[in-house]
Design a protein around this motif. Structure first.
Motif, PDB file in Angstrom:
ATOM      1  N   ARG A 165     -22.076  24.657   3.301  1.00 53.47           N
ATOM      2  CA  ARG A 165     -20.850  24.522   2.499  1.00 53.47           C
ATOM      3  C   ARG A 165     -20.790  25.570   1.393  1.00 53.47           C
ATOM      4  O   ARG A 165     -19.722  26.080   1.056  1.00 53.47           O
ATOM      5  N   GLU A 166     -21.942  25.887   0.838  1.00 49.16           N
ATOM      6  CA  GLU A 166     -21.969  26.950  -0.184  1.00 49.16           C
ATOM      7  C   GLU A 166     -21.518  28.271   0.442  1.00 49.16           C
ATOM      8  O   GLU A 166     -20.752  29.034  -0.164  1.00 49.16           O
ATOM      9  N   SER A 189     -35.762  34.108  -0.412  1.00 47.79           N
ATOM     10  CA  SER A 189     -36.302  34.317   0.944  1.00 47.79           C
ATOM     11  C   SER A 189     -35.207  34.721   1.924  1.00 47.79           C
ATOM     12  O   SER A 189     -35.443  34.732   3.130  1.00 47.79           O
ATOM     13  N   GLY A 190     -34.041  34.997   1.422  1.00 49.67           N
ATOM     14  CA  GLY A 190     -32.996  35.609   2.242  1.00 49.67           C
ATOM     15  C   GLY A 190     -32.135  34.636   3.028  1.00 49.67           C
ATOM     16  O   GLY A 190     -31.512  35.009   4.021  1.00 49.67           O
ATOM     17  N   LEU A 191     -32.047  33.394   2.548  1.00 53.25           N
ATOM     18  CA  LEU A 191     -31.276  32.412   3.319  1.00 53.25           C
ATOM     19  C   LEU A 191     -29.807  32.799   3.455  1.00 53.25           C
ATOM     20  O   LEU A 191     -29.241  32.689   4.552  1.00 53.25           O
ATOM     21  N   PHE A 192     -29.217  33.314   2.384  1.00 54.81           N
ATOM     22  CA  PHE A 192     -27.821  33.762   2.502  1.00 54.81           C
ATOM     23  C   PHE A 192     -27.730  35.149   3.134  1.00 54.81           C
ATOM     24  O   PHE A 192     -26.789  35.428   3.867  1.00 54.81           O
ATOM     25  N   SER A 193     -28.703  35.990   2.858  1.00 52.99           N
ATOM     26  CA  SER A 193     -28.685  37.338   3.469  1.00 52.99           C
ATOM     27  C   SER A 193     -28.624  37.203   4.981  1.00 52.99           C
ATOM     28  O   SER A 193     -27.879  37.920   5.656  1.00 52.99           O
ATOM     29  N   ARG A 194     -29.409  36.272   5.508  1.00 53.16           N
ATOM     30  CA  ARG A 194     -29.428  36.092   6.973  1.00 53.16           C
ATOM     31  C   ARG A 194     -28.060  35.613   7.466  1.00 53.16           C
ATOM     32  O   ARG A 194     -27.572  36.053   8.488  1.00 53.16           O
ATOM     33  N   GLY A 255     -26.737  33.629  -5.192  1.00 52.94           N
ATOM     34  CA  GLY A 255     -26.871  32.180  -4.987  1.00 52.94           C
ATOM     35  C   GLY A 255     -27.957  31.599  -5.869  1.00 52.94           C
ATOM     36  O   GLY A 255     -29.084  32.087  -5.865  1.00 52.94           O
ATOM     37  N   ALA A 256     -27.601  30.573  -6.607  1.00 57.99           N
ATOM     38  CA  ALA A 256     -28.564  29.795  -7.406  1.00 57.99           C
ATOM     39  C   ALA A 256     -29.510  30.676  -8.212  1.00 57.99           C
ATOM     40  O   ALA A 256     -30.721  30.448  -8.220  1.00 57.99           O
ATOM     41  N   ALA A 257     -28.963  31.647  -8.893  1.00 61.27           N
ATOM     42  CA  ALA A 257     -29.856  32.636  -9.507  1.00 61.27           C
ATOM     43  C   ALA A 257     -29.630  32.910 -10.992  1.00 61.27           C
ATOM     44  O   ALA A 257     -30.589  33.189 -11.709  1.00 61.27           O
ATOM     45  N   ILE A 258     -28.400  32.814 -11.457  1.00 61.15           N
ATOM     46  CA  ILE A 258     -28.146  33.266 -12.844  1.00 61.15           C
ATOM     47  C   ILE A 258     -29.025  32.534 -13.852  1.00 61.15           C
ATOM     48  O   ILE A 258     -29.469  33.115 -14.834  1.00 61.15           O
ATOM     49  N   HIS A 259     -29.280  31.270 -13.581  1.00 61.82           N
ATOM     50  CA  HIS A 259     -30.091  30.506 -14.537  1.00 61.82           C
ATOM     51  C   HIS A 259     -31.521  31.056 -14.622  1.00 61.82           C
ATOM     52  O   HIS A 259     -32.247  30.718 -15.547  1.00 61.82           O
ATOM     53  N   THR A 285     -24.793  28.531  -9.610  1.00 58.33           N
ATOM     54  CA  THR A 285     -25.919  28.290 -10.514  1.00 58.33           C
ATOM     55  C   THR A 285     -25.852  26.848 -11.023  1.00 58.33           C
ATOM     56  O   THR A 285     -24.933  26.096 -10.703  1.00 58.33           O
ATOM     57  N   PHE A 286     -26.866  26.486 -11.808  1.00 60.44           N
ATOM     58  CA  PHE A 286     -26.855  25.177 -12.458  1.00 60.44           C
ATOM     59  C   PHE A 286     -26.130  25.297 -13.797  1.00 60.44           C
ATOM     60  O   PHE A 286     -26.348  26.253 -14.536  1.00 60.44           O
ATOM     61  N   VAL A 287     -25.291  24.327 -14.074  1.00 56.52           N
ATOM     62  CA  VAL A 287     -24.668  24.276 -15.402  1.00 56.52           C
ATOM     63  C   VAL A 287     -24.898  22.876 -15.996  1.00 56.52           C
ATOM     64  O   VAL A 287     -24.145  21.956 -15.744  1.00 56.52           O
ATOM     65  N   ALA A 288     -25.953  22.782 -16.750  1.00 58.42           N
ATOM     66  CA  ALA A 288     -26.255  21.499 -17.401  1.00 58.42           C
ATOM     67  C   ALA A 288     -25.573  21.473 -18.762  1.00 58.42           C
ATOM     68  O   ALA A 288     -26.147  21.042 -19.756  1.00 58.42           O
ATOM     69  N   ASP A 289     -24.327  21.930 -18.794  1.00 53.59           N
ATOM     70  CA  ASP A 289     -23.631  22.106 -20.074  1.00 53.59           C
ATOM     71  C   ASP A 289     -23.255  20.788 -20.733  1.00 53.59           C
ATOM     72  O   ASP A 289     -22.964  20.754 -21.923  1.00 53.59           O
TER      73      ASP A 289
END
Ligand SMILES: C[S@@+](CC[C@H](N)C(=O)[O-])C[C@H]1O[C@@H](n2cnc3c(N)ncnc32)[C@H](O)[C@@H]1O
Length: 349
Positions: A165-166, A189-194, A255-259, A285-289
């Motif tokens: 879904r992402e 580990s390249g999950l989206f790259s693949r 993906g899931a990286a800025i944090h 990313t995670f936003v625990a705002d």
């Protein structure tokens, strides 16, 4: 004499192409600015839908590199992370391209078998530098090994909807860039790259991460899944110093990286620099705002937590929009679910 900004630079040599797990190139490919390069592996640099990159490099360096057209290859996608000039393949005694050399400052960037190391400090023998914990954690062999074996799946508890879904949401945002070059920044580990390679939507996918072990895992998965690395390049680089020329990239996915990034501001500025006008940046990313406003002590502690751990999970979508805008990007859009956010922004034309 100072040259005008916007001078178009074309690379002098062919894109190095090598078999998986072996980034070396035979000599005939080195000379290859003259011959059609075969589908490439770790450093596949293919035609892109993007407009010709313009090398807005420092004035004093403009006259230096000897540049000549190399229409068959797109080495112009990679640049020296120090001076942002194009890289050319350098062959060893056997005639294989074992390293890349900056056409301006002449710094050598080695082929590390699984990836090309395009970090600024590569080659230094005495100097070593530690990144914040959030970056160093992912450099360990254990976390790199565990990442796709359970670690990433746990993100679902934070609201991440899951890989498929992402990927679907990301593709929606990325539509205007299809056919071009995408950088999967902090690919792990390249999950989206693949997925990007398998989708065939891009002429070139650059899987980029700072972690040597993540890139090794990435290579391992590519091998296991028999994914052709035609149109794929594995690159080690720091997100705050990207090895691409100005305006040369169509899309950046993170993906899931800025944090985890040491400085989201420097990273977003770099991403904006390398995107072409109309290019798209998509990030989750995670936003625990919601947590710091609810806990006064945490509100005060937030900057210190970020400083100590290097973790930036307390940013909000308002701050991300503000940062993208400050870095020259417009048309901010996002979806949220719990602590999960995916947003996109477009490099202004
Ligand atoms: C949580 S993982 C995300 C991996 C993958 N993109 C995903 O969607 O699951 C964060 C990644 O950011 C990378 N990273 C951390 N600091 C970085 C930096 N300064 N430059 C480039 N990548 C960095 C880590 O090595 C790690 O692979």
């Amino acid at each position: 004499m100072a040259a005008a900004l916007g001078t178009t630079i074309t690379p002098a040599a062919a894109a190095p192409v090598a078999p998986r797990g072996n980034n070396r190139l035979p000599r005939h490919r080195v000379a290859a600015s003259r011959s059609r390069a075969a589908p490439a592996r770790r450093l596949a640099l293919h035609a892109s839908a993007s407009p010709t990159a313009t090398a807005d490099a420092p004035d004093e360096a403009v006259a230096e590199p000897s540049v000549e057209p190399a229409p068959e290859t797109k080495l112009s996608k990679l640049a020296c992370p120090i001076c942002y000039y194009p890289l050319v393949g350098a062959s060893d005694q056997s005639g294989d391209v074992s390293s890349l050399e900056c056409s301006s400052c002449k710094k050598i960037y080695p082929n590390k078998q699984d990836y090309w190391d395009l970090t600024v400090a590569v080659g230094s023998t005495e100097y070593s530098e530690s990144m914040p914990a959030a970056t160093e954690l992912f450099r360990t062999p254990l976390v790199s090994f565990l990442y796709e074996r359970g670690w990433r799946q746990n993100f679902i508890w934070g609201g991440f909807p899951g890989l498929e879904r992402e990927f679907e949401t990301a593709k929606t945002y990325l539509k205007p860039t299809i056919g071009g070059t995408i950088v999967d920044a902090s690919c792990g580990s390249g999950l989206f790259s693949r997925l990007f390679v398998k989708s065939g939507l891009y002429s070139l996918v650059v899987a980029l991460d700072f972690s040597e072990n993540m890139l090794k895992q990435c290579n391992e998965y590519l091998r296991q899944e028999s994914i052709s690395d035609e149109g794929l390049a594995l690159v080690r680089a720091d997100i705050s110093r990207l090895p691409f020329m100005n305006g040369s990239i169509d899309a950046v996915h993170a993906g899931a990286a800025i944090h985890c990034w040491p400085s989201p501001a420097c990273a977003v500025a770099e991403i904006s620099r390398v995107l072409r006008p109309g290019g798209v940046f998509v990030a989750s990313t995670f936003v625990a705002d919601v947590i710091p406003p609810a806990i006064p002590l945490l509100r005060i502690a937030r900057p210190y937590i970020s400083q100590i751990t290097g973790n930036n999970t307390f940013l909000s979508e308002v701050e991300f929009e503000d940062l993208c805008k400050a870095c020259g990007m417009v048309d901010f859009k996002f979806v949220r679910n719990g602590f999960y956010i995916m947003f996109s922004a477009t490099k202004s034309s």
